[in-house]
Motif scaffolding. Structure first.
Motif: not given
Length: 263
Positions: A114-127, A186-189
């Protein structure tokens, strides 16, 4: 309260209820308290486990060398230490990124995701520009003197948050550790898990706040839905990033029905 030790790190977790295992993984700058409404409601049907990730709550600090896979291995130790699994595993925000990495390394411990309001990492999901802006904002927050360190995260709610939620978040914010927050940042970015999504073979529920400004439905949830083979998306109307806090009844009902049908 329960605990396991992983390479000298004590990881503390709560365990409540009986039934199929349901593991809850909180987001950044929070701890197991984020799941109070879920623990109270869902423990009538599930064995609910909510950890304090390494570096938060009652758990030990993390070393500077900690990487995303280390969080995943600590989570595996909790599931195995509790004698649970394969489990329904829920991750919110940063916790969803941890859960994805947990699946990468320990898929045998996962019954559903169950993935809620998440990301495939920031680099993987955001500009890239958005990632830079978030990192710069977080660095400014981390660079203040210790006596002024009071971390906050904008855009968590779509509307006026419940007073109890504000109090709870204030308490968790006050307990946030600067080094742990920097490690997460650092990890998330740098995390990019897009290649993992098509390889997820367990049933996956995506729960998103309709008005989530931090992880927008169209920008993040829809690509998840397209990439994960057995994914289902449920969008909670009028709800922001902390959908489990802002709309607990709808969130709990959605998770309960999904996990019940796959237990």
């Amino acid at each position: 309260m329960h605990a396991v030790r992983v390479d000298g790190i004590e990881v503390v977790y709560d365990r409540v209820g009986r039934g199929p295992p349901l593991v809850l993984v909180h987001g950044a700058m929070t701890d197991a308290r984020l799941w109070r409404a879920q623990i109270a409601d869902l423990s009538d049907e599930f064995t609910v486990v909510a950890w304090d990730e390494p570096g938060s709550g009652r758990s030990s600090d993390v070393p500077s060398s900690f990487v995303l896979a280390d969080y995943a291995h600590c989570l595996a130790a909790v599931v195995e230490g509790a004698g649970l699994g394969p489990a329904h595993v829920v991750g919110l925000g940063w916790g969803g990124t941890v859960v994805l990495e947990f699946y990468r390394h320990h898929a045998g411990l996962v019954r559903t995701l169950v993935l809620a309001d998440t990301y495939a990492g920031w680099k993987g999901s955001l500009p890239a520009a958005e990632v830079r802006a978030r990192v710069e904002g977080a660095e400014r927050m981390l660079d203040v003197p210790e006596e002024n360190f009071a971390p906050t995260m904008p855009g968590l709610f779509a509307g006026q948050p419940p007073a109890e939620a504000v109090r709870m978040l204030s308490l968790m914010s006050a307990d946030t550790r600067r080094r742990s927050m920097r490690t997460e940042l650092t990890i998330m970015a740098e995390a990019d898990q897009r290649e993992l999504l098509p390889r997820i073979v367990v049933p996956t529920l995506l729960v998103w706040g309709e008005l989530d400004m931090r992880s927008p439905v169209e920008q993040v949830a829809r690509p998840f839905l397209a990439a994960i083979p057995q994914a289902t998306l449920v969008v909670l109307p009028g709800t922001g990033h902390l959908s489990n806090v802002e709309a607990p009844e709808a969130f709990n009902r959605t998770v309960r029905e999904f996990c019940r049908s796959r237990s």
